[in-house]
Design a protein around this motif. Structure first.
Motif, PDB file in Angstrom:
ATOM      1  N   LEU A   1      -0.357  -5.895   5.411  1.00  0.00           N
ATOM      2  CA  LEU A   1      -0.503  -5.220   4.119  1.00  0.00           C
ATOM      3  C   LEU A   1       0.739  -5.405   3.259  1.00  0.00           C
ATOM      4  O   LEU A   1       0.655  -5.665   2.055  1.00  0.00           O
ATOM      5  CB  LEU A   1      -0.764  -3.725   4.331  1.00  0.00           C
TER       6      LEU A   1
ATOM      7  N   ILE B   1       4.938   3.686  -0.972  1.00  0.00           N
ATOM      8  CA  ILE B   1       3.748   3.388  -1.751  1.00  0.00           C
ATOM      9  C   ILE B   1       3.499   4.603  -2.617  1.00  0.00           C
ATOM     10  O   ILE B   1       4.010   5.693  -2.342  1.00  0.00           O
ATOM     11  CB  ILE B   1       2.523   3.089  -0.852  1.00  0.00           C
TER      12      ILE B   1
ATOM     13  N   ASN C   1       0.873  -7.541  -0.344  1.00  0.00           N
ATOM     14  CA  ASN C   1       1.126  -6.785  -1.573  1.00  0.00           C
ATOM     15  C   ASN C   1       2.588  -6.808  -2.015  1.00  0.00           C
ATOM     16  O   ASN C   1       2.989  -6.035  -2.881  1.00  0.00           O
ATOM     17  CB  ASN C   1       0.652  -5.343  -1.382  1.00  0.00           C
ATOM     18  N   HIS C   2       3.379  -7.689  -1.378  1.00  0.00           N
ATOM     19  CA  HIS C   2       4.795  -7.859  -1.732  1.00  0.00           C
ATOM     20  C   HIS C   2       5.544  -6.521  -1.684  1.00  0.00           C
ATOM     21  O   HIS C   2       6.292  -6.168  -2.588  1.00  0.00           O
ATOM     22  CB  HIS C   2       4.934  -8.485  -3.121  1.00  0.00           C
ATOM     23  N   ILE C   3       5.298  -5.766  -0.601  1.00  0.00           N
ATOM     24  CA  ILE C   3       5.935  -4.460  -0.411  1.00  0.00           C
ATOM     25  C   ILE C   3       7.157  -4.639   0.474  1.00  0.00           C
ATOM     26  O   ILE C   3       7.031  -4.994   1.647  1.00  0.00           O
ATOM     27  CB  ILE C   3       4.955  -3.448   0.211  1.00  0.00           C
TER      28      ILE C   3
ATOM     29  N   GLN D   1      -1.572   3.265  -6.678  1.00  0.00           N
ATOM     30  CA  GLN D   1      -1.228   1.863  -6.438  1.00  0.00           C
ATOM     31  C   GLN D   1      -2.430   1.131  -5.857  1.00  0.00           C
ATOM     32  O   GLN D   1      -3.105   1.627  -4.962  1.00  0.00           O
ATOM     33  CB  GLN D   1      -0.048   1.786  -5.471  1.00  0.00           C
ATOM     34  N   ARG D   2      -2.747  -0.054  -6.386  1.00  0.00           N
ATOM     35  CA  ARG D   2      -3.899  -0.824  -5.912  1.00  0.00           C
ATOM     36  C   ARG D   2      -3.417  -1.862  -4.909  1.00  0.00           C
ATOM     37  O   ARG D   2      -2.579  -2.712  -5.236  1.00  0.00           O
ATOM     38  CB  ARG D   2      -4.609  -1.489  -7.081  1.00  0.00           C
ATOM     39  N   LEU D   3      -3.944  -1.786  -3.706  1.00  0.00           N
ATOM     40  CA  LEU D   3      -3.514  -2.678  -2.633  1.00  0.00           C
ATOM     41  C   LEU D   3      -4.587  -3.712  -2.329  1.00  0.00           C
ATOM     42  O   LEU D   3      -5.779  -3.391  -2.275  1.00  0.00           O
ATOM     43  CB  LEU D   3      -3.223  -1.884  -1.357  1.00  0.00           C
ATOM     44  N   THR D   4      -4.163  -4.945  -2.118  1.00  0.00           N
ATOM     45  CA  THR D   4      -5.055  -5.979  -1.607  1.00  0.00           C
ATOM     46  C   THR D   4      -5.161  -5.817  -0.098  1.00  0.00           C
ATOM     47  O   THR D   4      -4.147  -5.678   0.591  1.00  0.00           O
ATOM     48  CB  THR D   4      -4.510  -7.382  -1.933  1.00  0.00           C
TER      49      THR D   4
ATOM     50  N   ALA E   1      -9.406 -11.867  -1.809  1.00  0.00           N
ATOM     51  CA  ALA E   1      -8.146 -11.445  -1.199  1.00  0.00           C
ATOM     52  C   ALA E   1      -7.509 -12.636  -0.512  1.00  0.00           C
ATOM     53  O   ALA E   1      -8.168 -13.591  -0.114  1.00  0.00           O
ATOM     54  CB  ALA E   1      -8.403 -10.325  -0.196  1.00  0.00           C
TER      55      ALA E   1
ATOM     56  N   SER F   1      -9.897  -4.489  -2.034  1.00  0.00           N
ATOM     57  CA  SER F   1      -8.728  -3.718  -2.447  1.00  0.00           C
ATOM     58  C   SER F   1      -8.925  -2.241  -2.125  1.00  0.00           C
ATOM     59  O   SER F   1     -10.026  -1.808  -1.802  1.00  0.00           O
ATOM     60  CB  SER F   1      -8.474  -3.888  -3.954  1.00  0.00           C
TER      61      SER F   1
END
Length: 371
Positions: A82, A94, A86-88, A98-101, A109, A59
């Motif tokens: 990405l 962003i 991360n369902h963006i 915010q914590r991103l996988t 992951a 992450s």
């Protein structure tokens, strides 16, 4: 750490991307005050990779100034991967903290590959004047590394006009297209509407800049909103400071080109003006006036536009506002805006505090409108 000798055409941002570090780390390690001023033959110490390796949990926590494309490039993945992991919905949105996988990283992951799949339909792009590999990668939601691998390119700084590139991970349908995919951020929509967190409306813009005509506001708004989205100017405080500085610098967007001839800049080697006529050719243009051959070259490379060859483009709204956004982001001004440090934002734009009272007046007005 390793060392690198600067070659013709190199930029600090390009080297940072190539070595998986950051511009600020290169500056700090090599005591470079101005990121736009490096010279051929200069020997740089390259610090250890900046967030190049995925964390144990696979992450990454978003920091001020980050963009999804920048994070993707550092971790050897793509914006699309990405966003999916991360369902963006909007890759331009962003936020700090915010914590991103990181797809493809260890520690649980999602098993999404960090490398784009090979092209199944042979989609391609023909290199045009002013293109850079990083610019093309950004337009197509891929990485410089993936483009290099797909096209057997050893040096990412060496591509040729007319060269046909395979775009990894894109289907070809029509046998390849030279047009980039449409923006997913929805910026620059119907004049008079806001484009989400990163945008303002015509009415808001005119309240901040009351001398700006309705027609000009409608003409400029899509380009302004797009530039703010690209530069992550997406919070009230960031927008307030950015618009206040633009209002002062450009006379409420009245001047997109310096009134003076530019002759005063002739021979200014600190601006890269080394050729006869450079002073006039590379005079100030845009809402935050871009000045000097070196700065035109740096902005053009960052945006994938041949501004050094066609400096007049810097005053066109579709380019001018993107330059302002690039300038803002390249100097990490979002971090100072987040901290509420308007004086430092002014100093980094102006080199001092010229016109501070006027800038502060626009800032207070923007706070009233957007706060």
């Amino acid at each position: 750490m390793t060392t690198y000798s600067v070659r013709s055409g190199d930029t600090l941002s390009g080297l940072a991307q190539r070595f998986s570090t950051s511009v600020s780390s290169l500056q700090k390690t090599n005591h470079i005050a101005n990121a736009n001023l490096i010279r051929v033959g200069q020997r740089l110490t390259v610090p250890d990779g900046f967030q190049a390796a995925p964390s144990k949990a696979g992450s990454y926590t978003v920091r001020s100034g980050d963009t999804l494309s920048g994070i993707a490039g550092r971790h050897g993945t793509t914006v699309g991967a990405l966003a999916k992991a991360n369902h963006i919905a909007n890759p331009n949105k962003i936020y700090v903290g915010q914590r991103l996988t990181i797809p493809g990283a260890g520690g649980g992951a999602a098993p999404v590959t960090s490398k784009p799949p090979p092209s199944s339909g042979g989609a391609s792009y023909t290199v045009r004047s002013g293109d850079t590999l990083s610019g093309i990668a950004g337009r197509y939601g891929t990485t410089v590394g993936a483009l290099q691998q797909a096209n057997h390119i050893a040096d990412p700084n060496k591509i040729q006009v007319g060269q046909k590139l395979t775009i990894p991970g894109r289907t070809g349908g029509s046998g390849g297209t030279s047009k980039p995919p449409p923006s997913t951020g929805g910026v620059g929509g119907t004049p008079g509407t806001s484009s989400g967190k990163g945008g303002v409306t015509v009415a808001q813009l005119r309240r901040i800049m009351p001398n700006l005509s309705q027609a000009k506001a409608e003409q400029y708004l899509p380009h302004l909103n797009k530039a703010m989205a690209e530069a992550n100017i997406n919070t009230p405080r960031r927008k307030e400071m950015f618009l206040a500085q633009l209002a002062h610098e450009s006379g409420e967007l009245r001047y997109m080109e310096e009134i003076a001839s530019g002759a005063a800049y002739e021979g200014r080697k600190d601006l890269g003006n080394t050729q006869p006529g450079d002073g006039k050719r590379y005079k100030g243009r845009g809402p935050i006036q871009l000045t000097g051959r070196a700065n035109y070259r740096a902005a053009g490379r960052a945006l994938g536009i041949d501004l050094e060859g066609h400096p007049e483009r810097a005053k066109d709204p579709d380019v001018a506002f993107r330059i302002a956004g690039w300038y803002w982001q390249s100097r990490n001004l979002n971090s100072y805006a987040d901290a509420g440090n308007f004086r430092e934002v002014t100093r980094r734009i102006n080199g001092g505090y010229n016109g501070l009272a006027s800038r502060e007046m626009y800032y207070r007005r923007a706070q009233d409108v957007l706060g």
